[in-house]
Design a protein around this motif. Structure first.
Motif, PDB file in Angstrom:
ATOM      1  N   HIS A  29     -48.484  59.427  99.392  1.00 25.14           N
ATOM      2  CA  HIS A  29     -47.784  58.607  98.401  1.00 25.14           C
ATOM      3  C   HIS A  29     -46.523  59.335  97.950  1.00 25.14           C
ATOM      4  CE1 HIS A  29     -46.949  56.153  94.871  1.00 25.14           C
ATOM      5  NE2 HIS A  29     -46.833  57.292  94.192  1.00 25.14           N
ATOM      6  N   ALA A  30     -45.405  58.594  97.918  1.00 23.01           N
ATOM      7  CA  ALA A  30     -44.132  59.216  97.560  1.00 23.01           C
ATOM      8  C   ALA A  30     -43.554  58.678  96.264  1.00 23.01           C
ATOM      9  CB  ALA A  30     -43.118  59.051  98.696  1.00 23.01           C
ATOM     10  N   ALA A  31     -43.376  57.349  96.175  1.00 22.13           N
ATOM     11  CA  ALA A  31     -42.670  56.822  95.010  1.00 22.13           C
ATOM     12  C   ALA A  31     -42.946  55.344  94.842  1.00 22.13           C
ATOM     13  CB  ALA A  31     -41.163  57.054  95.160  1.00 22.13           C
ATOM     14  N   ARG A  32     -42.729  54.872  93.621  1.00 24.67           N
ATOM     15  CA  ARG A  32     -42.754  53.433  93.357  1.00 24.67           C
ATOM     16  C   ARG A  32     -41.448  52.817  93.827  1.00 24.67           C
ATOM     17  NH1 ARG A  32     -44.004  53.555  87.097  1.00 24.67           N
ATOM     18  NH2 ARG A  32     -42.814  55.493  87.348  1.00 24.67           N
ATOM     19  N   LEU A  33     -41.510  51.587  94.300  1.00 23.97           N
ATOM     20  CA  LEU A  33     -40.323  50.882  94.779  1.00 23.97           C
ATOM     21  C   LEU A  33     -39.985  49.747  93.822  1.00 23.97           C
ATOM     22  CD1 LEU A  33     -41.050  50.654  98.609  1.00 23.97           C
ATOM     23  CD2 LEU A  33     -39.707  52.362  97.404  1.00 23.97           C
ATOM     24  N   ASP A  34     -38.727  49.451  93.720  1.00 21.58           N
ATOM     25  CA  ASP A  34     -38.301  48.347  92.866  1.00 21.58           C
ATOM     26  C   ASP A  34     -37.019  47.760  93.430  1.00 21.58           C
ATOM     27  OD1 ASP A  34     -38.420  46.540  90.837  1.00 21.58           O
ATOM     28  OD2 ASP A  34     -38.396  48.006  89.207  1.00 21.58           O
ATOM     29  N   MET A  35     -36.649  46.612  92.927  1.00 19.22           N
ATOM     30  CA  MET A  35     -35.421  45.946  93.337  1.00 19.22           C
ATOM     31  C   MET A  35     -34.305  46.324  92.371  1.00 19.22           C
ATOM     32  SD  MET A  35     -35.939  44.018  96.049  1.00 19.22           S
ATOM     33  CE  MET A  35     -34.643  42.779  95.976  1.00 19.22           C
TER      34      MET A  35
ATOM     35  N   ASP B  19     -37.975  39.750  84.994  1.00 18.08           N
ATOM     36  CA  ASP B  19     -38.838  39.970  86.153  1.00 18.08           C
ATOM     37  C   ASP B  19     -39.698  41.219  85.975  1.00 18.08           C
ATOM     38  OD1 ASP B  19     -37.566  37.820  87.588  1.00 18.08           O
ATOM     39  OD2 ASP B  19     -35.868  39.188  87.914  1.00 18.08           O
ATOM     40  N   GLU B  20     -40.960  41.097  86.365  1.00 18.63           N
ATOM     41  CA  GLU B  20     -41.838  42.261  86.345  1.00 18.63           C
ATOM     42  C   GLU B  20     -41.501  43.184  87.517  1.00 18.63           C
ATOM     43  OE1 GLU B  20     -45.885  41.104  86.441  1.00 18.63           O
ATOM     44  OE2 GLU B  20     -45.829  40.030  84.532  1.00 18.63           O
ATOM     45  N   SER B  21     -41.932  44.430  87.404  1.00 20.55           N
ATOM     46  CA  SER B  21     -41.778  45.367  88.508  1.00 20.55           C
ATOM     47  C   SER B  21     -42.553  44.858  89.728  1.00 20.55           C
ATOM     48  CB  SER B  21     -42.305  46.744  88.105  1.00 20.55           C
ATOM     49  OG  SER B  21     -42.373  47.603  89.217  1.00 20.55           O
TER      50      SER B  21
END
Length: 324
Positions: free
Chosen positions: A290-296, A304-306
């Motif tokens: 696991h590296a990181a959370r992604l988002d727009m 907008d929610e994550s």
């Protein structure tokens, strides 16, 4: 006579090779899979015994069959007993494959993350994200890290801190690698066995645990991420927590050309470097890191929610990081 002798030698060679295979399998199989193997072996042995009793075959062959079945059964029993003896009471050994990581600049604490143990070719490594060791974009430049290690198999409240330098004579001590898309956000730091505390209690993943068949991991397959979100963990027994999720992209395809796949597990800071695992056929498989959370970037934080998605680098990168 010569033909019969050659056939006997061939059978002996086959038997030795089969014993070597069984021995190797028992060394890499987790305890729960060993238990399952014992039951399946007994079932198949009984089927074979029934067949032998109803075909024209010599008593010598039946005696040899029973002797080999008994020997293999005793070997499985010994391996299973050793696995249970090796397991701390009340603790699933998978929890002992990870460690809480703290980075420092001198005596100044910097960040917290997750790492896990990986053993290859007789060498032990701590694996985590590269950005735990260095992250120029955020100005993160630690010079050492510390991990907690259990020191008493019968009492998991007992731990010791192991400090490891990240540089020696100005040269990074960790291993990193690149792929066709650039730098991979996974790194491995070799652990000097002589620095481990006495009676150290840990478990390590091996190359045999890495999932090599994408067909075994369909989209939507269940997975777990094991680590220390926001540093939260069992502070008494110094054990991590697990979050569940699913594979959220095609496992085996590099998402958008990067060396990772997606998961939808709920994660937080401090989980970077956690192993991403799946439970298959009674045993654990290592899918990724696991590296990181992604988002727009275009997401409206008010409307907008994550996305709730994460990047997990494929575990096969460990082969490059741990090959000498």
């Amino acid at each position: 006579m010569q033909e019969a002798s050659e056939k006997i030698c061939e059978l002996k060679g086959n038997l030795v090779a089969l014993e070597a295979l069984v021995t190797a399998m028992m060394k890499v199989m987790p305890p729960e899979a060993q238990e399952e193997l014992k039951g399946v072996f007994e079932q198949h042995a009984e089927v074979a015994r029934t067949v032998l009793l109803h075909v024209p075959i010599s008593e010598h062959s039946i005696t040899a069959f029973e002797a080999d079945v008994g020997r293999t059964g005793r070997f499985i029993d010994r391996a299973e007993a050793a696995a249970h003896t090796d397991s701390p009471a009340g603790c699933d050994t998978v929890l002992l494959t990870v460690a809480r990581v703290h980075t420092f600049s001198g005596a100044t604490p910097l960040t917290a993350a997750t790492g896990f143990f990986f053993e290859a070719a007789g060498r032990l490594y701590l694996v985590t994200c590269r950005h735990v060791f260095i992250d120029p974009a955020s100005g993160h430049h630690p010079d050492r890290l510390e991990i907690e290690l259990h020191t008493d198999r019968s009492n998991l409240t007992q731990v010791a801190q192991l400090s490891m330098p990240l540089y020696r004579n100005g040269v990074a001590t960790w291993r990193e690698t690149q792929d066709s898309a650039g730098m991979v956000d996974v790194a491995a730091l070799e652990i000097d066995p002589s620095t481990l505390p006495a009676n150290c209690v840990l478990q390590a993943w091996t190359p045999a645990h890495i999932e090599a068949k994408p067909s075994n991991v369909p989209v939507g397959a269940s997975l777990v991420v094991m680590g220390f979100p926001l540093g939260f963990h069992d502070t008494l027994h110094h054990l991590p927590v697990i979050r569940q999720g699913q594979v959220a992209s095609s496992f085996g395809l590099r998402f958008q050309g990067q060396g990772y796949f997606l998961t939808d597990a709920r994660t937080h800071r401090g989980t970077s470097g956690a192993p991403v695992l799946s439970h298959q056929h009674g045993g654990w498989k290592l899918l990724g890191v696991h590296a990181a959370r992604l988002d727009m970037s275009a997401r409206s934080h008010s409307d907008d929610e994550s996305l709730g998605l994460n990047s997990a680098w494929y575990a096969d990168v460990l082969a490059r990081l741990t090959t000498h």
